[in-house]
Write a protein that holds these residues in place. Structure first.
Motif, short mmCIF file in Angstrom:
data_model
loop_
_atom_site.label_atom_id
_atom_site.label_comp_id
_atom_site.label_asym_id
_atom_site.label_seq_id
_atom_site.Cartn_x
_atom_site.Cartn_y
_atom_site.Cartn_z
N GLU A 171 -15.88 13.47 14.84
CA GLU A 171 -16.74 12.98 15.92
C GLU A 171 -16.70 11.46 16.09
OE1 GLU A 171 -19.18 11.85 12.47
OE2 GLU A 171 -17.84 13.54 12.93
N ASN A 190 -17.57 19.68 16.83
CA ASN A 190 -16.14 19.42 16.89
C ASN A 190 -15.36 20.50 16.15
OD1 ASN A 190 -14.80 16.69 18.01
ND2 ASN A 190 -16.98 16.36 17.60
N ASP A 208 -18.23 16.22 23.90
CA ASP A 208 -18.57 15.64 22.60
C ASP A 208 -19.98 15.06 22.64
OD1 ASP A 208 -18.02 14.46 19.93
OD2 ASP A 208 -18.17 12.59 21.06
N ALA A 223 -15.24 11.08 19.30
CA ALA A 223 -14.31 12.18 19.01
C ALA A 223 -12.84 11.81 19.15
CB ALA A 223 -14.62 13.41 19.87
#
Length: 430
Positions: free
Chosen positions: A172, A210, A79, A176
């Motif tokens: 996010e 994501n 992430d 995340a």
């Protein structure tokens, strides 16, 4: 001599360590996606430690024996948040399925298995009527429609889900972890029915990473755009976001447009159109709307409709040229049904039956599944091209009954599941 406390710590520490490892390797966030091939289905899930990617499954009815196995791969997703959290996204495609048959499955590895889920393989051919549930803009906070969607799924009401952009609000957030929580929530639907998606504006963080990493849509564009056949329909999923996020990749606007042209050319070949006459698109931001806000769809020359740089890559002319029948949108947190429309002109089949053999696409906006931004109001002036406007929480059911009839209903969650809009789109000339 060691104290009792020291002894207990020495005994408990390895147990706690083992539990932590097992939690890291436990599958979660399980969801299905259709590959476009009725003999296959993709299973996607997440772990926080590196494990093998295995799905064990068996046909139903009958005892669950897990006599079949399929293997896949994991992808490390880091992430973009400050913690740079690592997620392992596992993908396994089951093959050799019997179209229309039901299967039980679980996924994971010898280090941990998911609960047992089930799904029905997509039927083959065009002589059947897919039942879809359609919505956009659902977050993990105020996901008001989710309990009713869960119940519908348990009652085997749908063959697939179309989630038309905007997930979790936002995936996010909190490094995340909001995305994790959302994917756990929708598992109660998405682990049982193919969950087909397109990107929305709330997925834009870190170049839509994501969205692109968590879902497994068909094609080779990380789910940004793709198409598949479903019964008598050809369904196209696209990204409206290429028009608004230039850092997302300016060249993607033209790339998607060229892909759409090619896909529509193929879908409208006489033999293909005869087999699957319905062409349905789904994209997040609408071309038209009558909401009281400053979104693109309230502008006379909306970007999605007319294109960028003085008319490049506008979608309305393209969709009209190739005879798209139905366009599904979200983004506006409300429901709106338009009369058949092209360039702000209505093309009703007739005054008495506007949705029987219309000569322009029909637009549906369904973005009120529920999120923390609440509902969007409508502009007081009612445009003549807007047939129905409903500002409450809910979602849309769509039954592609056959090659000539589509039945669309809007379910109000605010009104305890009441059907608040109900119409048939009928076309024997596509």
């Amino acid at each position: 001599m060691p104290s009792l406390l020291m002894i207990s710590q020495l005994v408990l520490y390895p147990i706690m360590l083992l539990c932590a490892v097992l939690v890291q390797e436990q599958p979660e966030q399980v969801h299905l996606s259709y590959t476009g091939d009725p003999t296959s289905m993709t299973v996607t899930w997440t772990t926080f430690g590196l494990t093998k990617s295995v799905v064990e499954f068996s046909a139903l009815p009958g005892p669950i024996t897990f006599n079949l196995s399929a293997y896949g791969n994991d992808t490390l997703f880091v992430d973009g948040g400050e913690l740079k959290r690592k997620l392992f996204i596992h993908r396994v495609t089951l093959q050799g399925l019997i179209p229309g048959h039901k299967y039980a499955y679980h996924c994971g590895s010898d280090l941990g298995w998911s609960p047992i889920f089930s799904f029905r393989a997509i039927q083959s051919g065009s002589a059947w009527g897919p039942r879809l549930v359609v919505f956009g803009d659902m977050g993990n906070e105020n996901a008001q429609s989710l309990p009713r969607l869960q119940k519908d799924t348990q009652m085997d009401m749908y063959d697939a889900v179309l989630h038309v952009g905007d997930f979790a609000y936002d995936m996010e957030k909190d490094n995340a972890q909001v995305g994790d929580e959302f994917m756990r929530q929708i598992e109660t639907v998405a682990a049982y029915v193919p969950y087909m998606t397109c990107p929305g504006n709330h997925e834009e963080a870190y170049n839509f990473s994501n969205y692109r990493n968590r879902f497994s849509m068909p094609g080779n564009t990380e789910g940004l755009w793709y198409s598949y056949d479903l019964g008598p329909a050809h369904i196209i999923s696209l990204s409206t976001e290429v028009y608004f996020y230039m850092e997302y990749g300016k060249e993607l606007v033209g790339e998607q447009y060229k892909w759409l042209q090619k896909d529509l050319q193929e879908a409208t070949r006489p033999s293909q159109r005869a087999e699957r006459p319905w062409i349905i698109t789904m994209g997040h931001r609408p071309m038209y709307c009558s909401n009281f806000d400053r979104d693109d769809c309230v502008l006379l020359q909306s970007v999605v409709r007319t294109g960028i740089s003085g008319g490049l890559y506008g979608l309305e002319d393209l969709f009209y040229k190739y005879g798209v029948d139905l366009e599904i949108w979200a983004h506006e947190h409300s429901y709106e049904r338009l009369y058949p429309i092209y360039n702000y002109t209505m093309y009703k089949g007739s005054q008495e039956a506007p949705y029987t053999n219309p000569t322009a696409p029909v637009h549906i906006i369904t973005g009120s599944a529920g999120c923390n931004e609440r509902l969007d109001p409508f502009f007081p002036l009612h445009h003549e091209w807007s047939a129905v406007r409903i500002a409450d929480y809910g979602y849309t059911r769509m039954h592609i009954a056959n090659k000539t009839h589509i039945h669309i209903q809007q379910v109000s969650d605010d009104q305890e599941g009441k059907i608040v809009d109900d119409f048939w789109l009928i076309k024997d000339r596509h």
